[in-house]
Enzyme design. Structure first.
Site, PDB file in Angstrom:
ATOM      1  N   GLU A 105       0.850  -1.198   0.000  1.00  0.00           N
ATOM      2  CA  GLU A 105       0.000   0.000   0.000  1.00  0.00           C
ATOM      3  C   GLU A 105       0.881   1.242   0.000  1.00  0.00           C
ATOM      4  O   GLU A 105       2.023   1.225   0.472  1.00  0.00           O
ATOM      5  CB  GLU A 105      -0.923  -0.055   1.231  1.00  0.00           C
ATOM      6  CG  GLU A 105      -1.804   1.147   1.471  1.00  0.00           C
ATOM      7  CD  GLU A 105      -2.811   1.474   0.386  1.00  0.00           C
ATOM      8  OE1 GLU A 105      -2.399   1.552  -0.790  1.00  0.00           O
ATOM      9  OE2 GLU A 105      -3.987   1.707   0.714  1.00  0.00           O
ATOM     10  N   ASP A 106       0.358   2.319  -0.543  1.00  0.00           N
ATOM     11  CA  ASP A 106       1.133   3.550  -0.624  1.00  0.00           C
ATOM     12  C   ASP A 106       1.244   4.255   0.715  1.00  0.00           C
ATOM     13  O   ASP A 106       2.332   4.647   1.128  1.00  0.00           O
ATOM     14  CB  ASP A 106       0.551   4.501  -1.695  1.00  0.00           C
ATOM     15  CG  ASP A 106      -0.943   4.768  -1.530  1.00  0.00           C
ATOM     16  OD1 ASP A 106      -1.571   4.224  -0.589  1.00  0.00           O
ATOM     17  OD2 ASP A 106      -1.506   5.509  -2.357  1.00  0.00           O
ATOM     18  N   ASP A 109      -2.982   5.873   6.779  1.00  0.00           N
ATOM     19  CA  ASP A 109      -3.489   7.114   7.347  1.00  0.00           C
ATOM     20  C   ASP A 109      -4.318   6.743   8.582  1.00  0.00           C
ATOM     21  O   ASP A 109      -3.754   6.446   9.621  1.00  0.00           O
ATOM     22  CB  ASP A 109      -4.283   7.830   6.249  1.00  0.00           C
ATOM     23  CG  ASP A 109      -4.701   9.232   6.611  1.00  0.00           C
ATOM     24  OD1 ASP A 109      -4.010   9.887   7.389  1.00  0.00           O
ATOM     25  OD2 ASP A 109      -5.743   9.690   6.104  1.00  0.00           O
ATOM     26  N   PHE A 158      -0.699  16.493   3.648  1.00  0.00           N
ATOM     27  CA  PHE A 158      -1.222  15.791   2.479  1.00  0.00           C
ATOM     28  C   PHE A 158      -0.117  15.696   1.436  1.00  0.00           C
ATOM     29  O   PHE A 158       0.423  16.707   0.985  1.00  0.00           O
ATOM     30  CB  PHE A 158      -2.450  16.499   1.896  1.00  0.00           C
ATOM     31  CG  PHE A 158      -3.178  15.597   0.952  1.00  0.00           C
ATOM     32  CD1 PHE A 158      -4.127  14.692   1.429  1.00  0.00           C
ATOM     33  CD2 PHE A 158      -2.890  15.611  -0.407  1.00  0.00           C
ATOM     34  CE1 PHE A 158      -4.762  13.818   0.554  1.00  0.00           C
ATOM     35  CE2 PHE A 158      -3.527  14.739  -1.281  1.00  0.00           C
ATOM     36  CZ  PHE A 158      -4.464  13.842  -0.801  1.00  0.00           C
ATOM     37  N   ARG A 171       0.267  11.738  -9.619  1.00  0.00           N
ATOM     38  CA  ARG A 171       0.779  10.390  -9.329  1.00  0.00           C
ATOM     39  C   ARG A 171       2.145  10.162  -9.969  1.00  0.00           C
ATOM     40  O   ARG A 171       2.938   9.374  -9.480  1.00  0.00           O
ATOM     41  CB  ARG A 171      -0.184   9.316  -9.863  1.00  0.00           C
ATOM     42  CG  ARG A 171      -1.521   9.248  -9.149  1.00  0.00           C
ATOM     43  CD  ARG A 171      -2.255   7.977  -9.566  1.00  0.00           C
ATOM     44  NE  ARG A 171      -3.664   7.980  -9.207  1.00  0.00           N
ATOM     45  CZ  ARG A 171      -4.156   7.635  -8.017  1.00  0.00           C
ATOM     46  NH1 ARG A 171      -3.346   7.284  -7.038  1.00  0.00           N
ATOM     47  NH2 ARG A 171      -5.450   7.659  -7.794  1.00  0.00           N
TER      48      ARG A 171
HETATM   49  P1  IMP Z   1      -6.904   5.180   5.504  1.00  0.00           P
HETATM   50  O1  IMP Z   1      -8.001   4.187   5.341  1.00  0.00           O
HETATM   51  O2  IMP Z   1      -7.364   6.418   6.205  1.00  0.00           O
HETATM   52  O3  IMP Z   1      -5.646   4.621   6.116  1.00  0.00           O
HETATM   53  O4  IMP Z   1      -6.652   5.705   4.057  1.00  0.00           O
HETATM   54  C1  IMP Z   1      -5.592   5.410   3.310  1.00  0.00           C
HETATM   55  C2  IMP Z   1      -5.872   5.959   1.928  1.00  0.00           C
HETATM   56  O5  IMP Z   1      -6.172   7.354   1.969  1.00  0.00           O
HETATM   57  C3  IMP Z   1      -4.650   5.810   1.066  1.00  0.00           C
HETATM   58  O6  IMP Z   1      -4.673   4.596   0.372  1.00  0.00           O
HETATM   59  C4  IMP Z   1      -4.765   7.006   0.146  1.00  0.00           C
HETATM   60  O7  IMP Z   1      -5.548   6.674  -0.959  1.00  0.00           O
HETATM   61  C5  IMP Z   1      -5.507   8.043   0.931  1.00  0.00           C
HETATM   62  N1  IMP Z   1      -4.585   9.036   1.526  1.00  0.00           N
HETATM   63  C6  IMP Z   1      -4.372   9.245   2.844  1.00  0.00           C
HETATM   64  N2  IMP Z   1      -3.490  10.239   3.038  1.00  0.00           N
HETATM   65  C7  IMP Z   1      -3.120  10.654   1.817  1.00  0.00           C
HETATM   66  C8  IMP Z   1      -2.192  11.666   1.348  1.00  0.00           C
HETATM   67  O8  IMP Z   1      -1.512  12.381   2.098  1.00  0.00           O
HETATM   68  N3  IMP Z   1      -2.082  11.790   0.006  1.00  0.00           N
HETATM   69  C9  IMP Z   1      -2.770  11.033  -0.878  1.00  0.00           C
HETATM   70  N4  IMP Z   1      -3.647  10.078  -0.482  1.00  0.00           N
HETATM   71  C10 IMP Z   1      -3.814   9.898   0.853  1.00  0.00           C
HETATM   72 MG    MG Z   2      -4.695   4.438  -1.859  1.00  0.00          MG
END
Ligand code: IMP
Ligand code: MG
Length: 184
Positions: A105-106, A109, A158, A171
């Site tokens: 995963e990238d 969060d 962000f 991207r």
């Molecule tokens: P989570 O479910 O809140 O952990 O969300 C993770 C997802 O939110 C990631 O896979 C990203 O798609 C998106 N995301 C969270 N923070 C960022 C950011 O700083 N930049 C771009 N996408 C983000």
């Molecule tokens: Mg994502």
């Protein structure tokens, strides 16, 4: 200004992690994975779309028999905010039963997306399941998650680039940058 992409007048894109640092860290992670799974094969499962560039680079630093698969998840709720409700938009093409799966995963969060995906993949009885994440915003976590291979801890900004988007843009930036000022 970065490469070919020009932000709006009010958007700023400051480099947070340079392409050289990313490459060094990805190489380290690939070497660690290679050691950890010595003699085994791995199935890299990328979370679309953000993880595709990380997976492409990481996989080339792994000296093992490796295959790829991809899935896509979406969370309901306001744009950019996890609501706690995740759904699978694209499932895997192949069975993961009995495989050594590394979920790639990238960014981590709130943890809601990865928690959902880890639980889902566990029900499919892989031989092993580990998680590789390039970026971690630990301050934002609302659901705990264990990461086995982490690239970088980052502050609660962000970020875009190296696969990460803002409204599907940026991207293809080579560095990871902090996007600011789009609302001001
Ligand atoms: P989570 O479910 O809140 O952990 O969300 C993770 C997802 O939110 C990631 O896979 C990203 O798609 C998106 N995301 C969270 N923070 C960022 C950011 O700083 N930049 C771009 N996408 C983000
Ligand atoms: Mg994502």
């Amino acid at each position: 200004m970065s490469e070919k992409i020009r932000p709006n007048n009010r958007e700023q894109l400051r480099v947070l992690i340079s392409r050289a640092r990313i490459a060094r860290r990805v190489r380290e992670l690939g070497r660690k994975i290679t050691r950890d799974y010595k003699g085994e094969s791995v199935l890299l499962v990328g979370v679309l779309k953000g993880a595709c560039i990380f997976l492409a680079d990481l996989s080339r630093e792994i000296s093992l028999d490796a295959t790829f698969d991809f899935l896509a998840a979406a969370s309901y709720g306001a744009a950019g905010e996890s609501s706690g409700q995740v759904r699978l938009v694209k499932d895997l093409d192949t069975s993961i039963a009995g495989r050594n799966v590394i979920l790639v995963e990238d960014i981590l969060d709130t943890g809601v997306t990865l928690n959902y995906l880890v639980k889902l993949l566990r029900t499919r009885k892989p031989k092993s399941l580990r998680v590789a994440v390039l970026l971690d915003k630990a301050d934002r976590r609302i659901q705990p998650i264990k990461v086995d291979y982490l690239g970088f801890q980052i502050p609660n900004d962000f970020v875009v680039g190296y696969g990460l988007d803002y409204a599907e843009r940026y991207r293809n930036l080579k560095d990871i940058r902090v996007l600011s000022g789009e609302d001001s």
